[in-house]
Design an enzyme around this catalytic site. Structure first.
Site, PDB file in Angstrom:
ATOM      1  CE  LYS A  73      -3.249  -1.197  -0.771  1.00 36.49           C
ATOM      2  NZ  LYS A  73      -3.415  -1.923  -2.089  1.00 36.49           N
ATOM      3  CB  SER A  74       4.258   1.941   0.074  1.00 35.77           C
ATOM      4  OG  SER A  74       4.062   1.398   1.358  1.00 35.77           O
ATOM      5  CB  THR A 130       3.495  -1.515  -5.228  1.00 34.41           C
ATOM      6  OG1 THR A 130       3.349  -1.483  -3.820  1.00 34.41           O
ATOM      7  CG2 THR A 130       4.539  -2.513  -5.658  1.00 34.41           C
ATOM      8  CG  HIS A 185       4.509  -6.168  -1.162  1.00 39.33           C
ATOM      9  ND1 HIS A 185       4.673  -4.872  -1.567  1.00 39.33           N
ATOM     10  CD2 HIS A 185       3.293  -6.557  -1.628  1.00 39.33           C
ATOM     11  CE1 HIS A 185       3.602  -4.503  -2.272  1.00 39.33           C
ATOM     12  NE2 HIS A 185       2.758  -5.508  -2.322  1.00 39.33           N
ATOM     13  CB  SER A 203      -3.856   2.443   1.873  1.00 45.17           C
ATOM     14  OG  SER A 203      -3.930   1.895   0.587  1.00 45.17           O
ATOM     15  CG  PHE A 208      -5.207  -4.218  -0.172  1.00 45.31           C
ATOM     16  CD1 PHE A 208      -5.669  -4.228  -1.481  1.00 45.31           C
ATOM     17  CD2 PHE A 208      -4.191  -5.104   0.171  1.00 45.31           C
ATOM     18  CE1 PHE A 208      -5.139  -5.111  -2.429  1.00 45.31           C
ATOM     19  CE2 PHE A 208      -3.646  -5.984  -0.772  1.00 45.31           C
ATOM     20  CZ  PHE A 208      -4.122  -5.984  -2.065  1.00 45.31           C
ATOM     21  CG  MET A 227      -2.246   4.777 -13.389  1.00 42.11           C
ATOM     22  SD  MET A 227      -0.927   4.604 -12.178  1.00 42.11           S
ATOM     23  CE  MET A 227      -1.232   2.990 -11.472  1.00 42.11           C
TER      24      MET A 227
HETATM   25  P1  A3P Z   1      -5.124   4.566  -1.261  1.00 47.81           P
HETATM   26  O1  A3P Z   1      -5.753   3.309  -0.729  1.00 47.81           O
HETATM   27  O2  A3P Z   1      -4.703   5.501  -0.154  1.00 47.81           O
HETATM   28  O3  A3P Z   1      -5.957   5.244  -2.296  1.00 47.81           O
HETATM   29  P2  A3P Z   1       0.006  -0.389  -3.721  1.00 47.81           P
HETATM   30  O4  A3P Z   1       0.034  -0.275  -5.201  1.00 47.81           O
HETATM   31  O5  A3P Z   1       1.344  -0.420  -3.077  1.00 47.81           O
HETATM   32  O6  A3P Z   1      -0.912  -1.467  -3.260  1.00 47.81           O
HETATM   33  O7  A3P Z   1      -0.594   0.998  -3.168  1.00 47.81           O
HETATM   34  C1  A3P Z   1      -1.934   1.323  -3.385  1.00 47.81           C
HETATM   35  C2  A3P Z   1      -2.148   2.774  -3.002  1.00 47.81           C
HETATM   36  O8  A3P Z   1      -1.522   3.609  -3.979  1.00 47.81           O
HETATM   37  C3  A3P Z   1      -3.623   3.147  -2.978  1.00 47.81           C
HETATM   38  O9  A3P Z   1      -3.753   4.159  -1.968  1.00 47.81           O
HETATM   39  C4  A3P Z   1      -3.789   3.680  -4.380  1.00 47.81           C
HETATM   40  O10 A3P Z   1      -4.912   4.489  -4.574  1.00 47.81           O
HETATM   41  C5  A3P Z   1      -2.496   4.468  -4.531  1.00 47.81           C
HETATM   42  N1  A3P Z   1      -2.190   4.781  -5.936  1.00 47.81           N
HETATM   43  C6  A3P Z   1      -2.158   3.942  -6.988  1.00 47.81           C
HETATM   44  N2  A3P Z   1      -1.903   4.611  -8.128  1.00 47.81           N
HETATM   45  C7  A3P Z   1      -1.757   5.908  -7.788  1.00 47.81           C
HETATM   46  C8  A3P Z   1      -1.489   7.104  -8.527  1.00 47.81           C
HETATM   47  N3  A3P Z   1      -1.330   7.085  -9.842  1.00 47.81           N
HETATM   48  N4  A3P Z   1      -1.413   8.266  -7.835  1.00 47.81           N
HETATM   49  C9  A3P Z   1      -1.576   8.302  -6.505  1.00 47.81           C
HETATM   50  N5  A3P Z   1      -1.842   7.207  -5.749  1.00 47.81           N
HETATM   51  C10 A3P Z   1      -1.933   6.031  -6.388  1.00 47.81           C
END
Ligand code: A3P
Length: 299
Positions: free
Chosen positions: A47-48, A50, A107, A137, A141, A236
């Site tokens: 959730k950072s 990725t 991860h 987040s 998830f 996205m």
């Molecule tokens: P949120 O749940 O806060 O919206 P990962 O890909 O590591 O699982 O992280 C998912 C998090 O990154 C989610 O956060 C998601 O919305 C955010 N994210 C994905 N694409 C993004 C983008 N283009 N810009 C900003 N945040 C994005």
């Protein structure tokens, strides 16, 4: 083992790190994984950012060609190293079929990374995000991605997040603190670029330039603009190749919470009570003490 067996299953333990049992079953193949010198590893705590970073890198690797980056779902374009679930190719199987240069997602905490990545001197990009936004987040998830056990209430999940690292706590990938600090220390000795989600939110162009420099790549000015547009949250979110909507609903149910949920910094303020925030701040101070790693809790 079928899909139903892995849904909401309790987590197992991999060398002391809580993880999905189906992933642990595939561990021997992961541990023996043969990296190639031109593999680029994308490492994060869940959730950072990725997926965001993965899409940016795939765009860089394809010179900003949007059509090429729609060729397949992000989880196939950037295979997830330790992933293994029933009825899908595992991360290792997928990687073996992938032509070089490969992008590899993981991860894993730094101490569990298969040694081949270090032996081959692969470049690594790590992205970290502030823990308050990560926990929120992750909470959503846990609900939509059904490999996870039930997270309980938000308050319960906050306790889980803070307790991770001591005993067996049901938080996949274990302590956020150990993860971000472990990878931070590695940057001294390896080819590792350490990025922050908050910086990427504030100035994505600057961060993309950093990535290009790290990779030793040059692209035309217009290409950077195309990359930034294509990898914006709005783009996205509506892109089926980036938003995980093609993942079987048995594993991810977007009706519970979309994968690209909010994409902002500071959403924790809409969730934490004052008391929860004070408790979290105290815990954070204790666990980051002595470190020169600092996070922006909002931008
Ligand atoms: P949120 O749940 O806060 O919206 P990962 O890909 O590591 O699982 O992280 C998912 C998090 O990154 C989610 O956060 C998601 O919305 C955010 N994210 C994905 N694409 C993004 C983008 N283009 N810009 C900003 N945040 C994005």
């Amino acid at each position: 083992m079928g899909r139903e067996d892995v849904i909401r299953e309790e987590l197992g333990s991999l060398h002391g790190i809580p993880l999905y049992k189906c992933f642990i079953e595939g561990w021997p193949q992961v541990e023996a994984f043969q990296a190639r010198p031109d593999d680029l590893l994308i490492a994060t705590y869940p959730k950072s950012g990725t997926t965001w970073l993965s899409e940016i890198l795939d765009m860089i690797y394809h010179d900003g060609n949007v059509e090429k980056c729609r060729r397949d779902a992000i989880f196939n374009r950037v295979p997830f190293l330790e992933m293994k679930v029933p009825e899908m190719l595992s991360g290792v199987e997928l990687l073996e079929k992938t032509l070089s240069p490969r992008l590899v997602k993981t991860h894993l905490p730094v101490q569990l990374l298969p040694t081949s990545f270090w032996d081959k001197n692969c470049k690594v990009i790590y992205m970290a995000r502030n823990p308050k936004d990560v926990v929120i987040s992750y909470y959503y998830f846990y609900q939509m991605a059904k490999l996870h056990p039930d997270p309980g209430t938000l308050n319960e999940f906050l306790e889980t997040f803070m307790a991770a690292g001591v005993g067996h706590i049901p938080l996949a990938y274990g302590s956020w603190y150990e993860h971000v600090r472990g990878w931070w220390e590695k940057r001294q000795e390896k080819q590792l670029l350490y990025l922050f989600y908050e910086d990427m939110k504030k100035d994505p162009q600057q961060e993309v330039q950093k990535i290009l420099r790290f990779l030793g790549k040059e692209v035309a000015e217009g290409t950077v603009a195309r990359i930034l547009h294509h990898t914006s949250f709005q783009e996205m979110r509506k892109n089926p190749a980036a938003n995980y909507e093609t993942m079987p609903t048995a594993f991810m149910d977007h009706s519970l919470s979309p994968f690209l949920r909010k994409g902002i910094s500071g959403d924790w303020k809409n969730h934490f009570t004052v008391a929860q925030n004070e408790h979290f701040d105290r815990h954070y101070r204790e666990h980051m003490e002595g470190s020169d790693l600092h996070f922006q809790m909002e931008v």
